[in-house]
Design an enzyme around this catalytic site. Sequence first.
Site, PDB file in Angstrom:
ATOM      1  N   GLY A 210      96.187  59.133  80.530  1.00 21.89           N
ATOM      2  CA  GLY A 210      95.218  58.398  79.727  1.00 21.89           C
ATOM      3  C   GLY A 210      94.491  59.325  78.774  1.00 21.89           C
ATOM      4  N   GLU A 233     101.411  55.540  77.188  1.00 28.03           N
ATOM      5  CA  GLU A 233     101.027  54.964  75.903  1.00 28.03           C
ATOM      6  C   GLU A 233     100.567  56.046  74.943  1.00 28.03           C
ATOM      7  OE1 GLU A 233      98.024  52.262  77.180  1.00 28.03           O
ATOM      8  OE2 GLU A 233      96.400  53.709  76.997  1.00 28.03           O
TER       9      GLU A 233
END
Length: 619
Positions: A210, A233
């Site tokens: 993250g 991501e």
Amino acid sequence: MEKQPNSPLDWGQLLKSGNRIFIGSNAAVPNALIDDLIANANQLHDIEVVHIQTISDEKWVEPQYKDLFKVNTLFIAGQKIRAAVAEGRADYTPCFLSEIPALFSSDILPLDAALVMLSPPDEYGYCSLGVSVDVVSAAIRNAKKVIAQFNPLMPRTSGHAYVHISKITASIEQAQPLPEVPAVGFEQRIERIGQYVSMLIEDGATVQIGTGKIPEAVLRYLGNHKNLGIHSELISDGIIDLMKRGVINNSQKTFHPGKTVTSFAVGSQQLYDFVNQNPHVEFYPSEYVNSPTNIARNDNMVSINSALEVDLTGQVVSDSLGYQFYSGIGGQVDFSRGASMSKGGKPIIALPSTAKNGTISRIVSTISEGSGVVTSRGHVHYVVTEYGVASLRGKSIRERALELIRVAHPKFRPALLDEVRKHYWVPNYQVMRPMDVPELGDVGLKILHIGGEAFDLRPLNPADERRLQEFFYSHTKETLLLRYNHHPKQLSREKSCSLVSVDQSRDLALCIVRQHGSVLEIQAVGRYYLIESNNSCEVAFVTRERHQGKGMATILLQEMINIARIRGISTMVAYVRAENKPMLTVFERAGFKRLRSEEPDEVNLQLQLQAEQATESME
């Protein structure tokens, strides 16, 4: 396509008042386009602006442009956006990052235009979305018009990161250095969290990282790992060295093997140069990268995310501080869910134990009024603070509370136990005593390799109550007789609780455990009890039968001797049944001397700790 590199665009032809536009994300905000729109808006009003995180000056949200723009952010980042939402000048729409593309395609949030930053087209007419594919890809596919800022400084990235020039309605060309996020300095507690999380990551795992200091700290402690993969991501500078050294080689990934998979990159110019035309790093849209189903296709998937607070049942708050919205849902739930479905997966929430200079606990009895749960208590397997790892999977509410109190800051632990009693059943014999053993080192445990297997040596703690019961009932009658000098038939919950709720600052209770994921089994226990009257301690230990003779008792004894010496204890004593030859050997090899005993079937042993230490130092 209308291309006017040196002239302002005719925004009156491209947009109408009341339109909804999308602004490109993260490190790919088309600032020149936005400046051009502001300067040439003429009679345009009430343009709804939709975006996720934008690393920019965020000029469009400033009060002087309130008649031109109405901001609806899907993720809050940046002080200007946060202030505008708090003041009611901007809206926040909570949503999973994986589902934002569907908002565009299903006309829930239909887009009249997408303002994006791209690389200039290549000889075949293809432009790269560069370092920000994320939801930009979906915005381009679904917007009625695509207005581009061609930036020759935008890297050309691999994967599903291209759009043909025929899709572009209008454009300008303007070089714009990508925003750099400087490397962060780490305080000691962040370093400690990084160490704990790295210990949960096994060789061959696939990792999602993250944003923020904690994920970067984790990356710094992965240098001795092997064959890691990335499905995340976001990627940042921390992956560069690990990929160059082969620590991250993606060789054991079960989904996109051999490739680092991401949807956007944020970091320094070194990172942007690293991903430029790099075939080993592939960028895909958020609906693909963040799909829990796709995430779960990676075996041993580890997701690492942070939070603002976690309650004692495991509920995670990460987008709001009370009634003040602070960030967003983003991809936390996507990856927590995906990792929990993965074979061998581990969803991890990592956060400092306190906020506001240590005045507020982030481990709370109940979530703050106004705060919203982003990740449910069913999704999280581990919560990590600088005080250790709380394992929640398969734990009851009571066990979860004890695990989480254990990793809270020590000064808040008694109050948390009192608070949890108001709402959930906790027996009156459950007490909270000092449970940390700093003499074991920075992370409060040691990793052992015995017989080709990995074990942890650590303090017993209140959450071990049930595991200690299981350990007791695994023993044979012979083992119980040798350890307790009689044959106890029961270890009640109350008794087990008293044995694991040890004041570790006074007495000592260590264990060797084997833990694989959320499965934990105690293999050996060693403890000493302080005898204050003569500054001595009595030591004893017991090992699970299948591991007897492998050296666990020796390891525990040596650790207890070291700690007792550090604490200034003068002597260590033990009482062993005469027929327990293996145990007598362990003590005598450690330097214990036999003393005269009044019991013929019992051997008394003693070790002079401080005197021996002084002799050794003289030698």
